[in-house]
Scaffold this motif. Structure first.
Motif, PDB file in Angstrom:
ATOM      1  N   LEU A   1       1.069  -1.009   0.330  1.00 52.85           N
ATOM      2  CA  LEU A   1       0.312   0.138  -0.101  1.00 52.85           C
ATOM      3  C   LEU A   1       0.983   0.793   0.251  1.00 52.85           C
ATOM      4  N   LEU A   2       1.611   1.253   1.264  1.00 51.28           N
ATOM      5  CA  LEU A   2       2.623   2.508   0.497  1.00 51.28           C
ATOM      6  C   LEU A   2       3.637   2.781  -0.360  1.00 51.28           C
ATOM      7  N   GLU A   3       4.275   1.566  -0.906  1.00 48.90           N
ATOM      8  CA  GLU A   3       4.739   1.124  -2.495  1.00 48.90           C
ATOM      9  C   GLU A   3       3.591   2.088  -3.351  1.00 48.90           C
ATOM     10  N   GLY A   4       2.347   2.095  -3.018  1.00 45.61           N
ATOM     11  CA  GLY A   4       1.880   2.602  -4.525  1.00 45.61           C
ATOM     12  C   GLY A   4       1.531   4.183  -4.335  1.00 45.61           C
ATOM     13  N   GLU A   5       1.393   4.333  -2.895  1.00 46.38           N
ATOM     14  CA  GLU A   5       1.443   5.867  -2.752  1.00 46.38           C
ATOM     15  C   GLU A   5       2.649   6.607  -2.824  1.00 46.38           C
ATOM     16  N   LEU A   6       4.270   5.738  -3.148  1.00 46.84           N
ATOM     17  CA  LEU A   6       4.751   5.961  -3.268  1.00 46.84           C
ATOM     18  C   LEU A   6       4.732   6.484  -5.215  1.00 46.84           C
ATOM     19  N   GLY A   7       4.190   5.375  -5.719  1.00 42.28           N
ATOM     20  CA  GLY A   7       4.540   4.926  -7.127  1.00 42.28           C
ATOM     21  C   GLY A   7       5.800   5.899  -7.855  1.00 42.28           C
ATOM     22  N   ASP A   8       5.368   6.760  -8.830  1.00 38.39           N
ATOM     23  CA  ASP A   8       7.318   6.799  -9.623  1.00 38.39           C
ATOM     24  C   ASP A   8       7.586   7.680  -8.985  1.00 38.39           C
ATOM     25  N   LYS A   9       7.250   8.328  -7.861  1.00 35.29           N
ATOM     26  CA  LYS A   9       8.201   9.562  -7.106  1.00 35.29           C
ATOM     27  C   LYS A   9       9.264   8.836  -6.814  1.00 35.29           C
ATOM     28  N   PRO A  10      10.045  10.034  -6.608  1.00 36.09           N
ATOM     29  CA  PRO A  10      11.171   9.297  -6.053  1.00 36.09           C
ATOM     30  C   PRO A  10      11.604   9.183  -4.473  1.00 36.09           C
ATOM     31  N   TYR A  11      10.072   9.946  -3.495  1.00 33.01           N
ATOM     32  CA  TYR A  11      10.362   9.799  -2.455  1.00 33.01           C
ATOM     33  C   TYR A  11       8.678  10.329  -2.404  1.00 33.01           C
ATOM     34  N   PHE A  12       8.615  10.302  -1.176  1.00 37.16           N
ATOM     35  CA  PHE A  12       7.276  10.161  -1.003  1.00 37.16           C
ATOM     36  C   PHE A  12       6.526  11.304  -0.983  1.00 37.16           C
ATOM     37  N   GLY A  13       7.337  12.750  -0.432  1.00 40.92           N
ATOM     38  CA  GLY A  13       7.344  14.365  -0.609  1.00 40.92           C
ATOM     39  C   GLY A  13       7.565  14.713  -2.139  1.00 40.92           C
TER      40      GLY A  13
END
Lengths: 254, 219
Positions: free
Chosen positions: A168-180
């Motif tokens: 689920l967290l990986e899904g939230e990260l997506g293709d971004k380098p960071y969650f932010g």
């Protein structure tokens, strides 16, 4: 018995980077209160919650004194600064205590907003960041602990649920380098200390997190390349040895 | 579901009540949508796929989950009236601390009062009262936890008040006898329309609790 428990004071002066030093007079005029600040962190080297605060302080270039706490025989200062929960981390800013890691992170972000902002400006994005930080504190923390505390069927079920949560967290990260996004943010800082336990959890649980969550492992590696992160968080091998000691202490045998 | 504010909620949820109070304090018009928690709707599952729980606040089609996250969101978006969190960062940290304390301690010890019996129940009652006394200490001689004005901690805690009667009946004890200042604070809050309209009727909560106990097989 608890040879891993120790109590000593570390004066940990983060050297502000050169850029910050050059800008300091400008920043003081701009309202960043760097002079005459006393920042103390009551901490424990292996504690994930304290790790968040260390990363945040390092990202913001804040000088602070780290005081390693004895988690078995809690010191007077800890009991005085956090009488309600008697837990670390506690940030003491100019003598006033702030407790609970998420609250400390938001405080740090509000007091020192100019460098490395942790929370985004947009209220919905802030709500999303707070949601995932809460998810990490509850799900990831609880399941991560259970992996090394349990055995047999209970451990297998825990591993499954742990991996689902990481996905689920990986899904939230997506293709971004960071969650932010392009830079480290609130969720990155919240998850990083827990990701330092991945190696120990894989060894004890006999599974590979990278197989199912390669993006998350890549994110962890990317973050650890940052100086502010790598010098704030414990080595994964050291955590693994700590977990083995904890298992002995708790009488967890396979 | 573009535009507007929708709240997916359940009438007896203390967490939902927090959001109702915050919306009322800010005079925000919204659509209230009562959810069937035994048969969760597609909308709820779509809007909160991670936890599948209420309350869910939907603003301009975008969901926000977790009640304290929602209350902070409401405070940040509708920042022109009835501020819930104080402006000073240290006071904000203190307010967040006590709201978090309510989340960590009150729900758990309260639930154990009606879910258990005998020694376990006595221990739960004792812990519940100790937690309330800590909150009473934090309130001090202030009218509200927010000081002169109703604030974030008041919003976080006051919904539990409508569950006190149910806890007292199940646990055979009086909360007012142990924590008179806290009950006085709660009654003061109930004089506010935003609170009175948002909290459930304590008798109905007790009836609901009795049904829950049957469902859980608790005598």
């Amino acid at each position: 018995m608890e040879h891993w428990v120790f109590r000593h004071e570390i004066t940990y002066k983060d050297k502000p980077n050169v850029w910050l030093q050059l800008l300091n007079p400008v920043l003081i005029f701009g309202g960043v209160r760097m002079a005459n600040e006393e920042v103390v962190l009551l901490s424990f080297w292996a504690c994930t919650f304290a790790g968040k605060v260390r990363v945040a302080l390092a990202e913001k270039g804040i000088e602070y004194k780290s005081m390693e706490q004895d988690m078995v025989t809690k010191g007077d200062l800890l009991l005085k600064m956090n009488p309600v929960h008697k837990k670390i981390p506690v940030l003491i800013h100019n003598g006033k205590p702030i407790c609970e890691s998420q609250i400390i992170l938001q405080y740090i972000d509000e007091i020192w907003p100019h460098k490395s902002p942790l929370l985004p400006l947009d209220p919905h994005q802030r709500a999303v960041a707070r949601f995932w930080a809460d998810f990490i504190d509850t799900k990831i923390c609880e399941l991560g602990k259970k992996i090394w505390k349990t055995k047999g069927e209970e451990k297998e079920a825990t591993k499954k649920e742990f991996m689902e949560s990481l996905k689920l967290l990986e899904g939230e990260l997506g293709d971004k380098p960071y969650f932010g996004g392009e830079n480290l943010g609130y969720v990155d800082v919240s998850l990083l200390p827990f990701s330092c336990w991945f190696y120990a959890q894989e060894k004890v649980g006999d599974f590979s997190i990278e197989t199912d969550c390669p993006k998350l492992i890549a994110w962890h590696t990317r973050c650890m390349e940052k100086d502010s992160v790598s010098r704030s968080l414990p080595d994964q091998q050291k955590i693994y040895r700590f977990v083995l000691d904890l298992r002995k202490l708790f009488g967890v045998e396979e | 579901m573009e535009g507007g504010v929708v709240l997916l909620d359940f009438w007896a949820s203390m967490f939902g009540m927090r959001v109702r109070i915050a919306l009322a304090e800010k005079e925000i018009k919204y659509e209230y949508s009562e959810q069937d928690l035994r048969n969760k709707s597609d909308l709820l599952l779509q809007m909160n796929p991670v936890h599948k729980k209420i309350p869910v606040l939907i603003h301009n089609g975008k969901p926000i989950c977790e009640s304290l996250v929602q209350v902070q969101y409401i405070d940040e978006v509708w920042n022109d009236q009835a501020p819930l969190l104080p402006a000073d960062p240290y006071k904000r940290a203190t307010a967040r601390f006590w709201a978090d304390f309510v989340d960590k301690k009150m729900y758990d010890s309260g639930s154990r009062i009606w879910k258990t019996k005998g020694e376990e129940q006595e221990a739960a009652k004792k812990e519940f009262i100790e937690n309330l006394k800590l909150l009473e200490g934090e309130l001090g001689d202030n009218l509200y936890f927010g000081g002169e004005g109703f604030g974030y901690v008041d919003v976080a805690l006051v919904p539990f008040y409508c569950w006190f009667y149910a806890y007292e009946q199940c646990g055979n004890f009086s909360i007012e006898a142990e924590c008179p200042k806290l009950i006085a604070w709660a009654k003061r809050c109930m004089q506010k329309e935003s609170v009175a309209k948002s909290l459930a009727d304590p008798e109905k909560v007790y009836e609901f609790l009795l049904q829950l106990k049957k469902a859980y097989g608790i005598e």
